[in-house]
Design an enzyme around this catalytic site. Sequence first.
Site, PDB file in Angstrom:
ATOM      1  N   HIS A  11      30.496 115.977  11.087  1.00 20.86           N
ATOM      2  CA  HIS A  11      29.244 115.427  11.606  1.00 20.86           C
ATOM      3  C   HIS A  11      28.995 115.939  13.030  1.00 20.86           C
ATOM      4  O   HIS A  11      29.917 116.196  13.783  1.00 20.86           O
ATOM      5  CB  HIS A  11      29.309 113.897  11.603  1.00 20.86           C
ATOM      6  CG  HIS A  11      28.006 113.249  11.955  1.00 20.86           C
ATOM      7  ND1 HIS A  11      26.915 113.290  11.124  1.00 20.86           N
ATOM      8  CD2 HIS A  11      27.615 112.558  13.051  1.00 20.86           C
ATOM      9  CE1 HIS A  11      25.901 112.649  11.688  1.00 20.86           C
ATOM     10  NE2 HIS A  11      26.307 112.196  12.868  1.00 20.86           N
ATOM     11  N   CYS A  68      21.262 113.832  13.876  1.00 21.31           N
ATOM     12  CA  CYS A  68      21.921 112.544  13.614  1.00 21.31           C
ATOM     13  C   CYS A  68      20.846 111.487  13.319  1.00 21.31           C
ATOM     14  O   CYS A  68      20.117 111.611  12.337  1.00 21.31           O
ATOM     15  CB  CYS A  68      22.801 112.206  14.819  1.00 21.31           C
ATOM     16  SG  CYS A  68      23.752 110.683  14.720  1.00 21.31           S
ATOM     17  N   ASP A  94      31.712 115.722   6.743  1.00 23.79           N
ATOM     18  CA  ASP A  94      31.056 114.584   7.405  1.00 23.79           C
ATOM     19  C   ASP A  94      31.419 113.295   6.680  1.00 23.79           C
ATOM     20  O   ASP A  94      30.952 113.040   5.569  1.00 23.79           O
ATOM     21  CB  ASP A  94      29.544 114.794   7.401  1.00 23.79           C
ATOM     22  CG  ASP A  94      28.805 113.820   8.305  1.00 23.79           C
ATOM     23  OD1 ASP A  94      29.350 112.731   8.578  1.00 23.79           O
ATOM     24  OD2 ASP A  94      27.681 114.142   8.728  1.00 23.79           O
TER      25      ASP A  94
END
Length: 270
Positions: free
Chosen positions: A236, A147, A204
Amino acid sequence: MTTTHPSGFAPAASPLAPTMIHTPDGAISAGITSIPSQGDDMPAYYARPKASDGALPVVIVVQEIFGVHEHIRDICRRLALEGYLAIAPELYFREGDPNDFADIPTLLSGLVAKVPDSQVLADLDHVASWASRNGGDAHRLMITGFCWGGRITWLYAAHNPQLKAAVAWYGKLVGDTSLNSPKHPVDIATDLNAPVLGLYSGQDTSIPQESVETMRQALRAANAKAEIVVYPDAGHAFNADYRPGYHEASAKDGWQRMLEWFAQYGGKKG
């Protein structure tokens, strides 16, 4: 510094999923250390195999937006079982504690946005130096991040010429610039010092496929040694086993690809 939340996870990461993985530490040594960096003492979590023959290959593990909470610590333990010295530095420690934020939007605006990329990259240099003085092999330096840390992983691959390999999990590739974030991965595709594997997902909503294709084009134009894999059915943070969006098949495949990438490009034992 990241304090301990009762669950071991940052509050903004809630709700927690029952799929979370805990790696036993019987075969490894793990704990908290302090790394001198830019005049401060930076907290970090480390894990290494108890039995080792000489200096260990090093993997710097870069946190998600939630800081060095239990998932990132577990990633370090998993890497230690694979024979690595893994270190996850607390890269927000000067600006605040992610456990003080109850939700993702306020965590992003109140803490994450205040952390300068230049500060982070310099801190990571000090992590690499610490590793070389504490049982790590400076000639086998690797990095992975998730991330927020996935974006940093791309940037660090363009920053440190000693880096051997990098694996970026669902890190932002394009975006608006600011004083704290003057460049994004798409801007440094021509500057990569090490082979980078990017692991992304087709569902995502925060990293649209258009941005992934833009990055691919930039890498091709730069003739960069890099590869991007997209998991079409995942969203995600598909490797975050403690979150509802965990996608086990994609996570397991990505983990294996990461290990193979490190084995291929991570350097030879001295």
